[in-house]
Design an enzyme around this catalytic site. Structure first.
Site, PDB file in Angstrom:
ATOM      1  N   CYS A 138      39.697   6.318  51.010  1.00 49.81           N
ATOM      2  CA  CYS A 138      40.518   5.923  49.871  1.00 49.81           C
ATOM      3  C   CYS A 138      41.370   7.100  49.380  1.00 49.81           C
ATOM      4  O   CYS A 138      42.272   7.538  50.078  1.00 49.81           O
ATOM      5  CB  CYS A 138      39.646   5.330  48.775  1.00 49.81           C
ATOM      6  SG  CYS A 138      40.581   4.327  47.583  1.00 49.81           S
ATOM      7  N   HIS A 156      35.869   1.313  51.320  1.00 51.70           N
ATOM      8  CA  HIS A 156      34.594   1.799  50.782  1.00 51.70           C
ATOM      9  C   HIS A 156      33.447   0.988  51.389  1.00 51.70           C
ATOM     10  O   HIS A 156      33.640  -0.139  51.845  1.00 51.70           O
ATOM     11  CB  HIS A 156      34.562   1.616  49.258  1.00 51.70           C
ATOM     12  CG  HIS A 156      35.536   2.459  48.513  1.00 51.70           C
ATOM     13  ND1 HIS A 156      35.356   3.806  48.311  1.00 51.70           N
ATOM     14  CD2 HIS A 156      36.719   2.135  47.904  1.00 51.70           C
ATOM     15  CE1 HIS A 156      36.373   4.275  47.598  1.00 51.70           C
ATOM     16  NE2 HIS A 156      37.215   3.289  47.340  1.00 51.70           N
TER      17      HIS A 156
END
Length: 494
Positions: free
Chosen positions: A334, A431
């Site tokens: 991310c 994630h």
């Protein structure tokens, strides 16, 4: 009094509120009670994507799992994600409405309360019982005005409250008595009992204190929960202080380091690695020596440019380049993935100052931060060994890069991330990849873990933890008083 809802408040942060709510949710669910978790306001950088496409605190997602439910935005209607020491992104019903400083948000709470009560009303229409988690402490008198997180909410819906304190910190009786003393008469009356958390030792030696507490306050001690060794429950926000207790770091086959960014987000990504029997994972904080490792992972960040500045100030750029020269592997997740590119643009100041920053330039890519977040749960495969994976995306960045890079993952006829041409660097927006056993094994193999990789079933560990917590309710709390508080008959034998 509203006995459909029971609220758990704590004398301090990390007193055991999340643990007790999770335990009660699983305890009731095992008795076939239709129960849902609720936290009016959460401040955390660990978040999850709900089934209805919004963003909530990760602790409430775990509590939903304890209830046997898919997470929903009504379970955490207000989420605050700090991006500086004095401001945070405000998320209402799963979607960001903007950044506010502390004073602005304090004034906004009267509006936020409406969202809180709307969500509670919807949950109450669909579930038999609601177990609510407070935030911080109800005795923070500077925050009492317009409170929506603790007694302000409890008073608004007229529900009973359990007060929990952590004896492992010391001063447990002072915490309980002091908290009670700082509450109004109506708030004191709302507290129906105490729970003491994380006790180790001979309970008989604690009994005189418990007797005094009940006589002094006129309120029952509902029970004393023991210090549960080896218990794994995802941290709501703070970095975990302990690692795999069964692993000697010198005997680990894989060494992984993660910089403890000032605004690190979703560090729960690394819980499966912390628990892995062959992996020594360590968070490296400010001023700490950056040790040699097989794999460096740049984690998610709520303030990517500011955290990138911090990395360079702490010597990470030099350490990473040296690491790669010697054949070490590098992964970015991310915000950490965004750092691997050439430029990060933040023209609207979404994460702090307007402008942007030059990245590490390991990938030929540019990221532009935009107001609308991409929120989704995904399942698919990694490019590595076509390993099955699940994951989730929470990011505001729109990233463009050279199409010649091999993607890191595939899902829904789309691709995500990139792998460098030399195979040393992998970046992804996803994630939760390490929670998938096959994906975790594939990533560890890519990072250099040779031989037989011991598979870790992270979801089974989570289930075991939740059942262990529910068992502790039966063993250590007065369940008859709990049934009375919840206006329940003893529903069924577990």
């Amino acid at each position: 009094m509203n006995t459909q809802t029971l609220m758990v408040q704590g004398t301090t942060s990390d007193a055991g509120k999340s643990l007790l709510v999770t335990a009660l949710c699983r305890w009731l669910a095992r008795q076939n009670v239709r129960v849902a978790p609720f936290k009016p306001q959460n401040m955390a950088l660990n978040s999850a994507v709900s089934a209805d496409g919004g963003e909530i605190g990760r602790a409430q997602a775990i509590q939903a799992f304890a209830c046997g439910l898919a997470p929903h935005t009504d379970m955490n209607p207000v989420l605050l994600k700090p991006n500086t020491d004095s401001s945070a992104q405000v998320i209402i019903h799963g979607h960001a409405i903007g950044n506010m400083n502390a004073r602005s948000y304090h004034d906004y709470k009267t509006i936020a309360l409406k969202a809180v009560l709307e969500s509670h009303t919807r949950l109450a229409a669909n579930y038999d019982k609601i177990i609510v988690e407070g935030a911080g402490s109800p005795a923070e008198i500077n925050l009492r005005a317009n409170d929506i997180a603790n007694m302000g909410f409890a008073e608004a819906i007229d529900c009973p409250v359990i007060l929990v304190a952590d004896i492992d910190r010391g001063g447990v009786f002072a915490h309980l008595i002091g908290t009670l003393a700082l509450l109004s008469d109506s708030e004191q009356a709302r507290i129906k009992g105490f729970v003491i958390n994380r006790f180790r030792g001979d309970i008989a030696l604690l009994k005189p204190g418990l007797d005094w507490l009940e006589q002094h306050t006129g309120k029952p001690v509902l029970g004393v929960l023991p210090y549960l060794q080896g218990l794994h429950l995802e941290a709501e926000d703070a970095l975990p202080a302990t690692y795999n207790p069964d692993l000697n770091p010198t005997e680990a086959l894989m060494h992984i380091i993660v910089p403890a960014l000032p605004r690190i987000s979703n560090h729960t990504d690394f819980d499966p690695l912390r628990l892995h029997p062959q992996v020594n994972l360590k968070f490296i904080g400010p001023g700490e020596t950056i040790p040699p490792a097989d794999l460096i992972i740049l984690p998610g960040s709520k303030s990517v440019c500011a955290d990138l500045d911090w990395l360079c100030q702490q010597g990470w750029e030099t350490a990473i380049r040296r690491h790669l020269r010697y054949g070490g592997k590098l992964m970015g997740i991310c915000g950490g993935f965004q750092m691997l590119g050439k430029q990060i643009h933040d023209p609207n100041g979404l994460e702090g100052k307007t402008g942007g920053r030059t990245g590490f330039s390991f990938f030929d890519m540019v990221t532009r931060l935009a107001p609308d977040k991409l929120l989704r749960n995904v399942q698919g495969t990694l490019a590595l060994n076509d390993a099955a994976m699940t994951g989730y995306e929470i990011h505001a960045g729109i990233t463009t890069y050279d199409s010649s890079y091999e993607p890191a993952a595939y899902f829904d006829n789309k691709s995500d991330g990139a792998i460098s041409q030399d195979g040393l660097i992998l970046g992804t927006y996803l994630h939760g990849l390490f929670e998938s056993t096959a994906a975790c094994n594939a990533l560890l193999s890519w990072a250099g873990l040779d031989g037989n990789i011991q598979s870790l079933d992270y979801h089974a560990i989570r289930e075991t933890t939740m059942n262990r917590l529910a068992d502790s309710i039966n063993q250590h709390l007065d369940v008859n008083q709990l049934y009375q508080l919840l206006n329940l008959n003893k529903v069924s034998a577990e």
